[in-house]
Design a protein around this motif. Sequence first.
Motif, PDB file in Angstrom:
ATOM      1  N   ALA A 152       0.207  -0.838   0.326  1.00 46.44           N
ATOM      2  CA  ALA A 152       0.092   0.279  -0.078  1.00 46.44           C
ATOM      3  C   ALA A 152       1.090   1.150   0.006  1.00 46.44           C
ATOM      4  O   ALA A 152       0.457   1.923  -1.008  1.00 46.44           O
ATOM      5  CB  ALA A 152      -1.163  -0.106   0.786  1.00 46.44           C
ATOM      6  N   LEU A 153       1.740   1.365   0.764  1.00 48.46           N
ATOM      7  CA  LEU A 153       2.739   2.314   0.803  1.00 48.46           C
ATOM      8  C   LEU A 153       3.366   2.774  -0.330  1.00 48.46           C
ATOM      9  O   LEU A 153       3.793   4.166  -1.048  1.00 48.46           O
ATOM     10  CB  LEU A 153       3.926   2.486   2.083  1.00 48.46           C
ATOM     11  N   ALA A 154       4.377   1.092  -1.198  1.00 49.14           N
ATOM     12  CA  ALA A 154       4.453   1.392  -1.963  1.00 49.14           C
ATOM     13  C   ALA A 154       3.822   2.234  -4.089  1.00 49.14           C
ATOM     14  O   ALA A 154       4.388   2.912  -4.637  1.00 49.14           O
ATOM     15  CB  ALA A 154       5.547  -0.222  -2.775  1.00 49.14           C
TER      16      ALA A 154
ATOM     17  N   ASP B 298      12.963   5.211   0.481  1.00 47.90           N
ATOM     18  CA  ASP B 298      13.489   6.306   1.532  1.00 47.90           C
ATOM     19  C   ASP B 298      12.007   7.443   1.652  1.00 47.90           C
ATOM     20  O   ASP B 298      11.485   7.711   1.309  1.00 47.90           O
ATOM     21  CB  ASP B 298      13.972   6.975   0.077  1.00 47.90           C
ATOM     22  N   ARG B 299      12.641   7.651   3.210  1.00 48.51           N
ATOM     23  CA  ARG B 299      11.609   8.690   3.910  1.00 48.51           C
ATOM     24  C   ARG B 299      11.415  10.143   3.006  1.00 48.51           C
ATOM     25  O   ARG B 299      13.137  10.632   3.893  1.00 48.51           O
ATOM     26  CB  ARG B 299      11.704   8.654   5.395  1.00 48.51           C
TER      27      ARG B 299
ATOM     28  N   ALA C 228       6.765   8.534   0.519  1.00 45.49           N
ATOM     29  CA  ALA C 228       7.890   7.758   0.681  1.00 45.49           C
ATOM     30  C   ALA C 228       8.107   6.986  -0.699  1.00 45.49           C
ATOM     31  O   ALA C 228       7.420   7.004  -1.659  1.00 45.49           O
ATOM     32  CB  ALA C 228       7.588   6.901   1.263  1.00 45.49           C
ATOM     33  N   THR C 229       9.558   7.238  -1.281  1.00 49.98           N
ATOM     34  CA  THR C 229       9.886   6.301  -1.976  1.00 49.98           C
ATOM     35  C   THR C 229      10.279   5.265  -2.309  1.00 49.98           C
ATOM     36  O   THR C 229      11.613   5.001  -0.817  1.00 49.98           O
ATOM     37  CB  THR C 229      10.831   7.643  -3.259  1.00 49.98           C
ATOM     38  N   VAL C 230      10.071   3.877  -2.830  1.00 52.93           N
ATOM     39  CA  VAL C 230      10.804   2.056  -2.489  1.00 52.93           C
ATOM     40  C   VAL C 230      11.724   2.428  -3.280  1.00 52.93           C
ATOM     41  O   VAL C 230      12.125   2.946  -4.234  1.00 52.93           O
ATOM     42  CB  VAL C 230      10.010   1.876  -3.803  1.00 52.93           C
TER      43      VAL C 230
END
Length: 298
Positions: A11-13, A49-50, A55-57
């Motif tokens: 989900a975050l990705a 990477d925050r 956020a980036t995968v």
Amino acid sequence: MDTRLLRTFLALARTGSFTAAAAELHLAQSTVTVQIRALEKELGTQLFDRLPRGATVTEAGRRLLEEAEAVLDAEARLRAAAAGGPPAGRVAVGAGETLCSARLPGVIAALRRSHPGVEVDLEPAGTAAAVEGLRTGRLDIALLLEEEVSFPGIVAEPLAREPLVLLCAPGHPFAHRNEPVTWEELARETFFLHEQGCSYSDRLAHRLLSVPGARIRLTRFGSIEAARSCVAAGLGLTLLPRATVEDALREGRLAVVGGPPFPDVPVSVARHGRRWVSPAARAVVAELTRHFPAATGP
């Protein structure tokens, strides 16, 4: 491994935002943060990477995306096998406004009778958004109105064809013409078309603009109802699937323009090529297959 951590990871990705991922998963943002940290600790690598805006995968995270999806697919298959019984569960379906308004309500009603345990989450989406939804896992299946469906990783099968009609108001000069309207005449009219990305509207706009000396006025709407209303008010013409205007034609609020023929637009049912298709999703596809031929004809 706790598969909830993998769902949070995907989900975050997909969203690139801790806030958006939390909203999608119905979790507190702090819970998402804790779960991602726990997964990174368990795997011994940094997955994101925050950044100030999200956020980036990382490269390591990208290598794990397909594997995480495969684990969740395997879990879903295991749960379905253990449950047995008739198909049940939620199925996310993406489709353009044409199909959402004119076709899918009947499909959903039929599903409630034949498979009461299956719930459909319907998401209005054009082709680009639907394909992206399939790739990210937000959608289980999608209905596409396209002449050709060729997207990496996406499998599509023809389902039906939607007839198109050129429309005007009953009082328009084109409404009762004995001879067909020509492209040259159409290229001097005002058109209200569905938004860019709608395959049949894009093709019509391209054809009209290619007429030598064209003086066409084009307005694009994100809503079929807006285009339909403008035409019914006598402001111009439009091209729409017949299924979306049957009532208006029957009641005399719109009229069909006799002119150049327009080929029926194909409807395809698409899914992600690598993901497991759940029994509930298969039930939805089967109902679509039963419904569309009866609705659209050959």
